[in-house]
Write a protein that holds these residues in place. Structure first.
Motif, PDB file in Angstrom:
ATOM      1  N   GLN A  33      38.716  53.828  35.757  1.00  0.00           N
ATOM      2  CA  GLN A  33      38.455  52.834  36.473  1.00  0.00           C
ATOM      3  C   GLN A  33      39.169  52.862  37.856  1.00  0.00           C
ATOM      4  O   GLN A  33      38.959  52.008  38.732  1.00  0.00           O
ATOM      5  N   ILE A  36      37.438  56.961  39.650  1.00  0.00           N
ATOM      6  CA  ILE A  36      36.063  57.013  40.004  1.00  0.00           C
ATOM      7  C   ILE A  36      36.045  56.497  41.466  1.00  0.00           C
ATOM      8  O   ILE A  36      35.197  57.028  42.297  1.00  0.00           O
ATOM      9  N   PRO A  37      36.384  55.129  41.636  1.00  0.00           N
ATOM     10  CA  PRO A  37      36.417  54.496  42.873  1.00  0.00           C
ATOM     11  C   PRO A  37      37.143  55.394  44.014  1.00  0.00           C
ATOM     12  O   PRO A  37      36.653  55.602  45.149  1.00  0.00           O
ATOM     13  N   ASP A 108      38.967  42.885  35.315  1.00  0.00           N
ATOM     14  CA  ASP A 108      37.823  41.953  34.507  1.00  0.00           C
ATOM     15  C   ASP A 108      37.618  42.488  33.052  1.00  0.00           C
ATOM     16  O   ASP A 108      37.982  43.590  32.987  1.00  0.00           O
ATOM     17  N   PRO A 109      37.054  41.691  32.493  1.00  0.00           N
ATOM     18  CA  PRO A 109      36.492  42.408  31.196  1.00  0.00           C
ATOM     19  C   PRO A 109      35.795  43.692  31.047  1.00  0.00           C
ATOM     20  O   PRO A 109      36.159  44.543  30.494  1.00  0.00           O
ATOM     21  N   GLN A 110      34.948  44.128  31.968  1.00  0.00           N
ATOM     22  CA  GLN A 110      34.406  45.221  32.012  1.00  0.00           C
ATOM     23  C   GLN A 110      35.334  46.491  32.583  1.00  0.00           C
ATOM     24  O   GLN A 110      35.140  47.367  31.793  1.00  0.00           O
ATOM     25  N   VAL A 111      36.119  46.187  33.379  1.00  0.00           N
ATOM     26  CA  VAL A 111      37.349  46.978  33.802  1.00  0.00           C
ATOM     27  C   VAL A 111      38.090  47.353  32.445  1.00  0.00           C
ATOM     28  O   VAL A 111      38.516  48.621  31.880  1.00  0.00           O
ATOM     29  N   HIS A 113      37.299  47.051  29.346  1.00  0.00           N
ATOM     30  CA  HIS A 113      36.758  47.888  28.314  1.00  0.00           C
ATOM     31  C   HIS A 113      36.633  49.466  28.537  1.00  0.00           C
ATOM     32  O   HIS A 113      36.351  50.389  27.768  1.00  0.00           O
ATOM     33  N   ARG A 114      36.994  50.027  29.738  1.00  0.00           N
ATOM     34  CA  ARG A 114      36.941  51.324  30.123  1.00  0.00           C
ATOM     35  C   ARG A 114      38.584  51.712  30.457  1.00  0.00           C
ATOM     36  O   ARG A 114      38.569  52.770  30.224  1.00  0.00           O
ATOM     37  N   PRO A 187      44.098  37.611  44.180  1.00  0.00           N
ATOM     38  CA  PRO A 187      42.687  36.791  43.747  1.00  0.00           C
ATOM     39  C   PRO A 187      41.682  37.601  43.780  1.00  0.00           C
ATOM     40  O   PRO A 187      40.537  37.498  42.748  1.00  0.00           O
ATOM     41  N   ALA A 188      41.162  38.646  44.577  1.00  0.00           N
ATOM     42  CA  ALA A 188      40.324  39.488  44.680  1.00  0.00           C
ATOM     43  C   ALA A 188      40.147  40.569  43.533  1.00  0.00           C
ATOM     44  O   ALA A 188      39.322  40.791  42.531  1.00  0.00           O
ATOM     45  N   ARG A 190      42.886  41.074  41.215  1.00  0.00           N
ATOM     46  CA  ARG A 190      43.674  40.952  39.905  1.00  0.00           C
ATOM     47  C   ARG A 190      44.789  41.925  39.851  1.00  0.00           C
ATOM     48  O   ARG A 190      45.371  41.770  38.652  1.00  0.00           O
TER      49      ARG A 190
END
Lengths: 272, 170
Positions: A33, A36-37, A108-111, A113-114, A187-188, A190
């Motif tokens: 997470q 990869i970025p 966030d939730p998707q981040v 999860h990985r 805020p963007a 987290r």
């Protein structure tokens, strides 16, 4: 993204061999997470990406009793355990609810999860949440080669004590009497603009701050005051110098210094 | 080039991809499943959200090779023929979209929430949407749609087997 060789070893030993043969700049991939970025932005250009996902035994959560004079209970979190797994773990919620709450607040939730614990601390982002837990919860970082005291793990801006080819396999968090983590999130993203984790172990109190400096750090003045009297009022008048703190478009150094005081008090209050 | 074998919407798939190929590129470019969108390409907007082994992830922030041996579900895998998935139906019913670009990601994210926290209230739905950005609707109808969709999924679900029979799980 530049292309790279991709490898998916099935054991730590095979991963270590790949590092030796991996060319100029091999890199380990956990949840990806951050990596990869970074690859997409061409901030990293590894020769080989060594995916740790197929290695057995690197995830999962358990508790164990300390040995020798240290009889304290620890919660052992495998390096490839995702943030979502830590946040949802009944064991973590029961033993160190502050750690579960910290993991629940990452990205966030998707981040979640990985993203993984091992990936986060090996990356050592100055605004990541987990470093505060490693320092405040007396953690021990276990690698494929040795065990590193949490206090000696973070060396600076995106820098750790890990040697080339060394792989984090687990982190042992000591179970505190009480602990709480308070974060003022950017805020963007987290990520922590400032995050403070306060933990009490008998007469000892630890206050770890992330997001504010080049790397996670402790605040000895606050720790001493809280050891004498574990109350938010004990922190009245204790200032953290803005010198050497981060200053960017989101927050100036003096604002971050101020937030440390506010969040430390809130964390003490949340400890109950 | 690495060869990757996985299941997409219940079908076995193999593909030759570069190491750097993203899961979303495999889905869109190799498999033609263009329902999964790329919005920001920086892991923030969630338009690319798909399920990997039953959990929502951002397919722009996962390599295709990382999905080896996994079961992937995309927006195309939800409907049962012409019958929409209850969450899709709820988005239509409550007008949980305007331009529709973010919708596939919203729906995939919402179904994950419904499965793992079917008791979710409005606040929890809004918190869950942290990773899904919509630039049109202001979220109000999306939240309404998700709350209704969760109820509909619970109502339609023969205990314990609904997800699989609808092809949304793994």
């Amino acid at each position: 993204m530049h292309d790279f060789k991709y490898a998916r070893p099935a054991s730590l030993a095979a991963a270590a061999t790949l590092v030796k043969k991996g060319g100029a700049d091999p890199v380990f991939l956990a949840g990806g997470q951050t990596l990869i970025p970074a690859l997409k932005m061409r901030l990293r250009k590894p020769s080989t990406v060594i995916d740790l996902a197929a290695i057995k035994g690197l995830d999962g959560i358990a508790e164990k009793k300390g040995k020798g004079k240290d009889k304290g209970l620890t919660v052992v979190v495998g390096a490839l355990t995702t943030h979502a797994a830590v946040a949802g773990s009944k064991l973590v919620k029961a033993r160190i609810p502050a750690l579960a709450a910290l993991a629940e607040g990452i990205g966030d939730p998707q981040v979640r999860h990985r993203g993984t614990l091992g990936g986060s601390i090996a990356n050592a982002d100055p605004a990541a949440d987990y470093p505060a837990a490693v320092i405040a919860l007396h953690a021990e970082v276990v690698t494929n080669k040795r065990s590193i005291s949490g206090d000696a793990f973070f060396k600076g801006f995106f820098e750790t004590a890990l040697k080339p080819g060394e792989i984090v396999t687990a982190v042992n968090f000591r179970v505190p009497d009480k602990a709480a983590y308070m974060k003022f999130a950017q805020p963007a993203s987290r990520f922590a603009l400032v995050g403070v984790l306060v933990a009490k172990f008998g007469a000892e109190v630890r206050v770890a701050v992330t997001g504010a400096g080049a790397s996670v750090f402790r605040v000895p003045d606050m720790e001493k005051a809280l050891a004498k009297s574990f109350s938010a009022a004990a922190l009245d008048g204790i200032k953290v110098s803005p010198k050497d703190l981060n200053s960017d478009i989101h927050a100036a150094a003096d604002y971050r210094a101020h937030l440390i005081g506010v969040l430390a008090k809130r964390a003490v209050e949340a400890c109950g | 080039m690495p060869r990757v074998a996985l299941t997409v919407n219940g079908k076995a798939v193999t593909a030759e991809v570069e190491g750097r190929t993203l899961l979303v590129q495999l889905l869109r470019e190799n498999l033609g499943l263009t329902g999964t969108h790329v919005g920001c390409d920086t892991s923030q907007c969630g338009a690319c959200t798909v399920h990997v082994n039953g959990r929502s992830v951002k397919s722009c922030t996962m390599l295709a090779v990382q999905a080896a041996s996994s079961a992937v579900t995309t927006i195309e895998g939800l409907a049962n023929g012409t019958e929409l998935h209850p969450m899709q139906e709820a988005f239509r019913e409550h007008h949980g979209l305007q331009c529709g670009f973010c919708t596939p990601g919203m729906v995939m994210s919402a179904i994950d929430l419904a499965r793992h926290n079917p008791e979710a209230d409005e606040t929890q739905v809004r918190e869950w949407l942290e990773g899904n950005l919509c630039r049109c609707t202001g979220y109000h109808n999306i939240v309404k749609a998700i709350l209704a969709g969760i109820k509909a999924m619970l109502g339609n679900a023969p205990r314990g087997k609904s997800a699989k029979s609808r092809g949304t799980s793994s």
